[in-house]
Design a protein around this motif. Structure first.
Motif, PDB file in Angstrom:
ATOM      1  N   GLN A  72       0.747  -1.251  -0.174  1.00 56.87           N
ATOM      2  CA  GLN A  72      -0.047   0.112   0.058  1.00 56.87           C
ATOM      3  C   GLN A  72       0.855   1.477   0.055  1.00 56.87           C
ATOM      4  O   GLN A  72       1.398   1.590  -0.976  1.00 56.87           O
ATOM      5  CB  GLN A  72      -1.025   0.179   1.179  1.00 56.87           C
ATOM      6  N   TYR A  73       1.095   1.821   1.282  1.00 56.66           N
ATOM      7  CA  TYR A  73       1.952   3.043   1.217  1.00 56.66           C
ATOM      8  C   TYR A  73       3.213   3.007   1.737  1.00 56.66           C
ATOM      9  O   TYR A  73       3.367   1.958   2.588  1.00 56.66           O
ATOM     10  CB  TYR A  73       1.028   4.148   1.770  1.00 56.66           C
ATOM     11  N   GLU A  86       0.974   1.525  -4.087  1.00 60.74           N
ATOM     12  CA  GLU A  86       0.096   2.633  -3.854  1.00 60.74           C
ATOM     13  C   GLU A  86       1.104   3.934  -3.800  1.00 60.74           C
ATOM     14  O   GLU A  86       1.771   4.289  -4.750  1.00 60.74           O
ATOM     15  CB  GLU A  86      -0.977   2.810  -2.748  1.00 60.74           C
ATOM     16  N   LYS A  92       2.463   4.178  -7.633  1.00 59.47           N
ATOM     17  CA  LYS A  92       1.247   4.554  -8.116  1.00 59.47           C
ATOM     18  C   LYS A  92       1.432   6.245  -8.194  1.00 59.47           C
ATOM     19  O   LYS A  92       1.155   7.108  -9.023  1.00 59.47           O
ATOM     20  CB  LYS A  92      -0.095   4.311  -7.541  1.00 59.47           C
TER      21      LYS A  92
END
Length: 195
Positions: free
Chosen positions: A138-139, A158, A177
């Motif tokens: 994710q992050y 992400e 991303k």
């Protein structure tokens, strides 16, 4: 979830060879620790912040470490790992976490070669953050107030945020991303990035 709150010269986190959790402290300063497991959280806390003698006020160690800790986690560890320390470095070696990694240091550098995790937050008031070969689902948030942030050969599914107030931010061979890099005093260096 494992919470480690100790002030040592160095904390090394790696995968255990037998699939169990191990904590080994090399301690020559009479420090005391409290270990508690409650509601699915294993807490390892240092109970006295003072170092043994008057001589510890003036450290002339010539790179001799008085206290080190090695935390070994199973390869299939599914909990969060939280490391908090006022003073000391953190080294991560070939580590896989199914959940979150959260490191918060007062003074100390963070270095890592090989990490897989769901989310990662690394903060240091004073010290470099140097990471390579990371995969984050994710992050990824990397922040130091004084020091460099260097990330190489990594994938973030992400958001990637890397910042230093005083120091350079260098990100190479990395894809995410979205990416955001900031520094108030220092360079931002980007090489071979993919979004």
């Amino acid at each position: 979830k494992i919470e480690v709150g100790i002030d040592v010269d160095g904390i090394k986190v790696k995968t255990s060879s037998d699939g169990k959790i191990h904590l080994t402290c090399t301690d020559r300063d009479n420090l005391k620790y409290y270990i508690d497991q409650q509601d699915g959280v294993l807490r390892i806390q240092q109970t006295n912040k003072e170092r043994g003698s008057i001589f510890s006020l003036f450290s002339f160690s010539l790179n001799f470490r008085n206290t080190d800790a090695v935390l070994e986690l199973p390869e299939d560890f599914e909990g969060d790992l939280v490391i908090k320390s006022d003073v000391g470095d953190v080294t991560l070696t070939e580590l896989t976490l199914a959940s979150a990694l959260d490191i918060s240091l007062g003074t100390g550098k963070v270095s890592s070669d090989g990490l897989n995790a769901k989310t990662v937050s690394v903060k240091s008031n004073v010290g470099d953050i140097k990471c390579q070969n990371w995969t984050v689902e994710q992050y990824l948030f990397l922040e130091t107030k004084t020091g460099d942030v260097i990330l190489d050969n990594s994938t973030v599914e992400e958001d990637l945020i890397a910042q230093s107030k005083v120091g350079k931010v260098k990100v190479m061979n990395t894809q995410a991303k979205t990416m955001a890099f900031t520094t108030k005093t220092g360079d931002i260096i980007m090489e071979l990035l993919a979004a």
